[in-house]
Design an enzyme around this catalytic site. Structure first.
Site, PDB file in Angstrom:
ATOM      1  N   LYS A 117       0.852  -1.198   0.000  1.00 29.47           N
ATOM      2  CA  LYS A 117       0.000   0.000   0.000  1.00 29.47           C
ATOM      3  C   LYS A 117       0.885   1.245   0.000  1.00 29.47           C
ATOM      4  O   LYS A 117       1.875   1.313   0.742  1.00 29.47           O
ATOM      5  CB  LYS A 117      -0.910  -0.023   1.227  1.00 29.47           C
ATOM      6  CG  LYS A 117      -1.952   1.091   1.276  1.00 29.47           C
ATOM      7  CD  LYS A 117      -2.858   0.926   2.492  1.00 29.47           C
ATOM      8  CE  LYS A 117      -3.911   2.003   2.583  1.00 29.47           C
ATOM      9  NZ  LYS A 117      -4.803   1.829   3.759  1.00 29.47           N
TER      10      LYS A 117
ATOM     11  N   SER B 165      -9.682   1.797   2.896  1.00 24.13           N
ATOM     12  CA  SER B 165      -8.876   2.568   1.966  1.00 24.13           C
ATOM     13  C   SER B 165      -7.856   1.738   1.185  1.00 24.13           C
ATOM     14  O   SER B 165      -7.252   2.228   0.230  1.00 24.13           O
ATOM     15  CB  SER B 165      -8.123   3.663   2.743  1.00 24.13           C
ATOM     16  OG  SER B 165      -7.236   3.095   3.700  1.00 24.13           O
TER      17      SER B 165
ATOM     18  N   SER C 280      -9.894  -0.537   7.096  1.00 22.28           N
ATOM     19  CA  SER C 280      -9.309  -0.355   5.764  1.00 22.28           C
ATOM     20  C   SER C 280      -8.580  -1.565   5.204  1.00 22.28           C
ATOM     21  O   SER C 280      -8.182  -1.555   4.044  1.00 22.28           O
ATOM     22  CB  SER C 280      -8.357   0.848   5.768  1.00 22.28           C
ATOM     23  OG  SER C 280      -9.074   2.049   5.857  1.00 22.28           O
TER      24      SER C 280
END
EC number: 6.3.5.7
Length: 486
Positions: A74, A149, A173
């Site tokens: 990420k 996210s 997330s």
């Protein structure tokens, strides 16, 4: 293919690390333009790393546990010499001079970086639509969101664009996109994994964890990234168990608590509820005892979170002012204007909204009414969990009230977007470990996620129950066909 099977084939010389990397790169070239799960690709360096691993194996050297395994990271985790943008114009050209602890541990264990994945800007969102560089699509249905996210990481794992990935979880997330994309997503106990090198959103809530296609891989990855780090003052100095040694143990006699307040929710989709209750029955058939428990303040978590998280974000993001690094507004006459225009142009609307909420909650006239009151409710939520764990070993809920929603469906309705994290937020507020794994599909062939929550530092039992359910239910063996799913 699981990491264990891959390692076995590599050690026997049945396949090379370079072959696996090339397979993944070919897959990326095939579908990435459709999904947009990556922001940065590391193909040439990945091939070079794979060749080194193959040479070490040929020389008879002992290989580390994740040797040759391709990872996606990420893009809010710092990677030395490689862009780390947080999907924000503010950090579009930022290249960290250091490596985050978790990625450093992955590379030391032989993992290979394939690329950096898309996310909601500064990890603020539930759909990966707030990225400054465009949204990621859900591989099960490209008209729908992958969750957020960490939507880029979840979509990449689901579609076979990497073997596993790392994400961060502040209010769901990792788990919510894992649910939407039909993969396994693990949020460890707060402090179990170092946050050093994770670009902060809300420091008392953020935690790093893995995405994988199965629970066994999640256990292996957690084994590598967990452990004390003196550079993170919140990182716990406690032994890390060998998770993989325990996941195959029987769950007979374990007590599974079904949180009453979660299943009574008005917005809970009936197909989601049915699938999750069927999963509970499956656990019962494996010898577990089902017990209904009450956590009266569970659903107060979302209101509590949206005071605490924006408050911490407003403080953490104050550093982005155009002075030392990041985007800087040009053609301004003074320092005050430079700061104002830098933040107005560098941050997207959702980030600005949360900064404003947090600044308001921390302001002199309202800090008692909002921020301190929210911290008091957070304590009550934690106590509800403590009371529940006096009677059960694991708690069970849906991961999200619904399956993946249509792209753009909630863009003009922030509250509806926030409610998709209703069932994941409480575990963050209490610092508890939690996992999402697939438990079925709805009538639109979209995956449904089962959430399991364990007591503090009890990832061993959490992974054990998740693995036993996964092996018994074999949900993904009957998954609907899709050209974008691995």
């Amino acid at each position: 293919m699981s990491i264990a099977k891959w390692r076995q084939k590599l050690n026997k010389g049945e396949v090379s690390s370079l072959e696996l990397i090339n397979q993944q790169i070919n897959r990326i070239e095939e579908v990435e333009n459709t999904l947009h799960s990556y922001l940065y690709l590391n193909h040439e360096k990945a091939r070079a790393s794979a060749i080194k691993i193959d040479e070490a194996r040929a020389a008879g050297e002992e290989l580390p546990p994740l040797a040759g395994v391709p990872f996606a990271i990420k893009d809010n985790l710092c990677t030395k010499g490689i862009p780390t943008t947080c999907s924000s114009k503010m950090l579009e050209e930022f290249i960290p001079p250091y490596e985050s602890t978790v990625t450093q541990r992955l590379w030391k264990a032989g993992g290979i970086l394939l690329g950096k994945t898309n996310l909601d800007e500064f990890a603020m969102g539930s759909s990966t639509e707030t990225s400054a560089f465009g949204p990621t699509k859900n591989p099960w249905d490209i008209t729908r969101v992958p969750g957020g996210s960490s939507g880029g990481s979840a979509a990449a794992v689901a579609s076979g664009l990497c073997t596993a990935a790392l994400g961060s979880d502040t209010g769901g997330s990792i788990r919510q996109p894992a649910s939407f994309c039909g993969v396994v997503g693990l949020k460890p106990t707060y402090g179990r994994v170092s946050r050093w090198g994770l670009i902060a959103f809300a420091s008392s809530l953020d935690q790093v964890g893995p995405f994988s296609t199965n629970v066994s891989d999640a256990a292996e990855i957690l084994q590598v990234i967990a452990g004390h780090d003196p550079r993170d003052s919140t990182c716990l100095d406690v032994p890390v168990p060998k998770y993989s040694d325990h996941i195959s143990e029987s769950i007979s006699g374990l007590r599974i608590g079904l949180i009453k307040e979660c299943f009574d929710q008005e917005g809970l989709d009936l197909e989601v509820k049915k699938s999750v209750l069927k999963a509970a029955d499956q656990l019962q058939s494996l010898g577990a005892e089902l017990i209904e428990v009450s956590c009266p303040r569970f659903t107060d978590g979302i209101a509590t979170y949206y005071v605490i998280a924006p408050s911490e974000a407003s403080a953490n993001l104050a550093r982005y002012d155009g002075v030392k690094y990041g985007y800087r507004a040009k053609e301004v006459d003074n320092l005050s204007d430079m700061t104002a225009f830098t933040r107005a142009r560098g941050f997207g609307s959702e980030v600005q909204r949360r900064i404003l909420i947090g600044t308001y909650a921390l302001s002199a006239g309202y800090v008692d009414a909002y921020y301190r009151k929210a911290q008091q409710v957070r304590t009550l939520i934690r106590r509800d969990f403590e009371n529940a764990f006096k009677n059960v070993d694991i708690l069970l809920t849906p991961t999200s009230p619904t399956t993946a929603f249509k792209s753009g469906a909630h863009q003009n309705d922030p509250l509806a977007m926030y409610l998709s994290d209703l069932l994941t937020i409480p575990a963050n507020l209490a610092g508890l470990p939690s996992i999402s794994l697939p438990c079925g599909f709805d009538e639109k062939a979209l995956p449904i996620g089962l959430q399991l929550i364990a007591n503090v530092l009890d990832e061993t039992r959490l992974l054990q129950v998740a693995h036993q359910y996964e092996q018994a239910a074999e949900i993904m063996n009957s998954a609907p066909e899709s050209s974008l799913i691995n």
